[in-house]
Scaffold this motif. Structure first.
Motif, PDB file in Angstrom:
ATOM      1  N   ARG A 171      13.542  45.073  15.203  1.00 38.56           N
ATOM      2  CA  ARG A 171      12.543  45.316  14.095  1.00 38.56           C
ATOM      3  C   ARG A 171      11.989  43.948  13.486  1.00 38.56           C
ATOM      4  N   ARG A 172      12.883  42.655  13.551  1.00 34.74           N
ATOM      5  CA  ARG A 172      12.493  41.629  13.209  1.00 34.74           C
ATOM      6  C   ARG A 172      11.290  40.988  13.633  1.00 34.74           C
ATOM      7  N   SER A 188       9.508  42.345  16.014  1.00 37.12           N
ATOM      8  CA  SER A 188       8.276  43.198  16.096  1.00 37.12           C
ATOM      9  C   SER A 188       7.638  42.978  14.955  1.00 37.12           C
ATOM     10  N   SER A 189       8.125  42.887  13.746  1.00 39.68           N
ATOM     11  CA  SER A 189       7.347  42.495  12.288  1.00 39.68           C
ATOM     12  C   SER A 189       6.612  41.360  12.571  1.00 39.68           C
ATOM     13  N   PHE A 190       7.294  40.584  13.096  1.00 38.87           N
ATOM     14  CA  PHE A 190       6.746  39.032  13.166  1.00 38.87           C
ATOM     15  C   PHE A 190       5.433  39.096  13.997  1.00 38.87           C
ATOM     16  N   LEU A 191       5.568  39.838  14.992  1.00 36.22           N
ATOM     17  CA  LEU A 191       4.418  39.866  16.079  1.00 36.22           C
ATOM     18  C   LEU A 191       3.347  40.648  15.536  1.00 36.22           C
ATOM     19  N   VAL A 192       3.610  41.772  14.801  1.00 35.40           N
ATOM     20  CA  VAL A 192       2.786  42.859  14.028  1.00 35.40           C
ATOM     21  C   VAL A 192       1.824  41.739  13.032  1.00 35.40           C
TER      22      VAL A 192
END
Lengths: 312, 316
Positions: free
Chosen positions: B126-127, B129-133
């Motif tokens: 999740r970490r 992925s939130s960075f990429l999002v």
């Protein structure tokens, strides 16, 4: 540890509506439970889907930026002839120096830094003072002031574009950095999240300080500010990114090219610039926001998530 | 001070309320009313709000009925509105803006909901992925626009066209043709915007009471039925809020069409805000620009009103 970190900060600031979660939620589940994942087929499908989504995000989000990094040190011919080739003519480091000097990315960067720092200071100052008065001091006229500020959240911004420009001219601020610092610093949204944060500070602290003879300024300085450091960071970062991204208002308020920030400067030099040098300039322009985001990821995600605070 | 009036176990708050004047320092009820110092703390920020937020909104209502050349100003009634409505480009700009808003809704609205539901299920990833999002959200629109302009190279060697070519699709003209220009603009804008909405949805999804999921699981509901019957209904308020905020935002689109196409080809991407920009800063007609701004703002206020009405109704 890492997997709970970001969720916890998402909830830390936004307060009341999310508070119930920490008591009810077992941190290891959302929709899909451990028992779902104990089935081998479900676990396999879940892992594949997560893998595909992460890969998709890498391509979609990071892909264009990686391509920009590649092109920043390519020749223009290489960029145009084969966009996916990796430096067939070698790496062109001098693009970066050319961008800095020839198309004046250096000066635009300096201007952006001047503009952004001023806007951040004004944004934090106005959000802290208004949030403090509305949430803590609560004067009799507080509800009226609060309504007047929050109403601006729901009034479409387009209505004030032209009159704001005329007002800036009237005040003699056109083509000065103050035209950006002062106007972009006022944000009802920042006041809202600051206010909501201050409301979570126990009132006993203020009562006790008053009993000890502390006045409003003293309470602000010695109690509220030290406790508000996380939310001040969030507001500062939101203001920083908003300022770095802003285009239309600096285009209007700063007609002199030698005062313009990166966003306006890049758009101005783009039509005449050599493509590879332009790519190098754009790469320099995104380095600072990406670095700041990478360092303060938690605070960014907290701030972005708290926009849900508008709800209800 | 507390020792004078109160028994040891009573908190200072209670003591303060019961205390009668003879305390050494007179207790001004600072935390309730606020005097001079409260006003002083407020003053700078209130002046900023007054000058650069409240006054421009009110002034927008006024100058829409005026004619000004920055030196002299005169009242001309509804002439500005008549001129705007007589502009042959207005219908086209309105249709373009509506097309932009519609496409942005179709393409951009489901994406953040999908990613938020996915991210909420992620554990270790999740970490990252939130960075990429969120990454595209910190990129200045001007940079993404100039970058995508290169991707939209209409020749077969263009980046997007070579990807299409690899899967056997003919090259598209992208920004060069009236039929694909608006779509191209929507794609750039969606790329820059989906991250922040995803994070807002994610906060909502993560705040859903997991007992609901547990109960549904005991009742035998599968993962997708739980998404449909629990996750999405629980996101209802946020979905409504972001739907209306997106509509309000997309109807005011400017930077993307201004820089990508300048309104072309054949005026197929002229938006209402570009029309306002032209009235004011190309033709110097601020009154006419303010009149169109006022009409657009009034129309968009309907969305805000719908939101306030619905959210009040739902919270009952």
């Amino acid at each position: 540890m890492t997997l709970t970190g970001s969720t916890r900060t998402l909830t830390a600031v936004t307060g009341s509506s999310r508070r119930r979660r920490s008591t009810n939620r077992s941190l290891e589940r959302s929709n899909i439970s451990d028992s779902d994942l104990s089935r081998a087929s479900t676990r396999f499908t879940f892992r594949v889907i997560v893998g595909v989504v992460v890969a998709l995000l890498v391509v979609v989000s990071a892909g264009p930026l990686l391509w920009l990094a590649k092109s920043a040190v390519s020749t223009t011919q290489d960029i145009l002839r084969d966009p996916f080739a990796l430096w067939p003519s070698g790496i062109q480091w001098q693009n970066l120096a050319d961008a800095w000097n020839q198309i004046q990315i250096g000066r635009f960067t300096a201007n952006s830094l001047i503009i952004t720092s001023g806007e951040v200071v004004v944004a934090v100052f106005s959000a802290v003072t208004l949030g403090y008065v509305l949430a803590v001091l609560r004067p009799k006229y507080g509800p009226v002031l609060n309504a007047a500020i929050m109403a601006t959240l729901f009034i479409p911004g387009v209505i004030s574009l032209i009159p704001l420009y005329l007002t800036v001219i009237d005040l003699g601020l056109l083509d000065s950095y103050a035209a950006l610092w002062l106007t972009n610093g006022v944000s009802a949204f920042n006041v809202l999240i600051m206010k909501q944060y201050f409301q979570t500070i126990p009132r006993e602290l203020f009562e006790a300080a008053t009993v000890d003879g502390a006045g409003p300024l003293r309470i602000l300085w010695s109690i509220v500010l030290p406790m508000a450091r996380p939310i001040i960071g969030v507001v500062a970062l939101l203001a920083f990114v908003a300022s770095w991204k802003d285009f239309l208002w600096p285009l209007l308020a700063l007609p002199s090219p030698d005062k313009q920030p990166l966003s306006v400067g890049l758009a101005t030099v783009a039509p005449q610039a050599d493509l590879a040098v332009l790519m190098a300039g754009m790469f320099i322009a995104v380095l600072i926001p990406i670095a700041v985001f990478a360092i303060f990821q938690k605070q960014f995600l907290t701030g972005a998530g708290s926009a849900g605070a508008l709800k209800g | 001070m507390t020792s004078v009036t109160s028994p040891p176990l009573v908190t200072p708050v209670a003591a303060g309320e019961e205390a009668v004047p003879p305390a050494p320092r007179r207790r001004r009820p600072l935390l309730r009313r606020g005097g001079i110092s409260t006003a002083l703390i407020l003053l700078p920020a209130v002046v900023l709000f007054a000058l650069f937020s409240w006054w421009p909104i009110l002034r927008g209502l006024v100058i829409a009925f005026q004619k000004t050349n920055l030196i002299t100003t005169s009242w001309i009634g509804i002439e500005n509105f008549q001129r705007v409505l007589a502009d042959p480009l207005l219908g086209q700009a309105l249709a373009n803006t509506a097309l932009y808003a519609g496409l942005a809704l179709l393409i951009g609205f489901p994406v953040p909901i999908f990613f938020a539901v996915m991210l909420a299920e992620m554990r270790r990833s999740r970490r990252i992925s939130s960075f990429l999002v969120f990454l595209p959200t910190v990129i200045p629109p001007v940079v993404s626009i100039l970058l995508w302009q290169v991707f939209y190279d209409p020749s077969t060697r263009g980046l997007f066209n070579s990807i299409l070519g690899a899967v056997g699709i003919d090259p598209l003209p992208w920004l060069q043709s009236p039929s694909t220009a608006m779509l191209s603009i929507v794609l750039v804008a969606t790329w820059g915007a989906f991250g922040s909405t995803t994070i807002i949805y994610l906060a909502t999804v993560l705040s859903i009471d997991t007992q609901l999921y547990e109960a549904a699981e005991i009742d035998g509901a599968g993962i997708f039925r739980r998404i449909w019957h629990i996750t999405l209904p629980q996101m209802r308020g946020t979905i409504l809020l972001l739907l209306l905020l997106q509509l309000i935002g997309t109807f005011q689109v400017f930077t993307e069409p201004f820089l990508l196409t300048g309104g072309g080809p054949n005026n197929s991407t002229v938006t209402l805000l570009m029309l306002i920009y032209r009235y004011a800063f190309i033709y110097g007609n601020f009154g006419q620009a303010a009149a169109l701004s006022l009409m657009l703002a009034a129309a968009l206020s309907v969305f805000a009103a719908i939101y306030l009405w619905l959210s009040r109704k739902w919270s009952k």
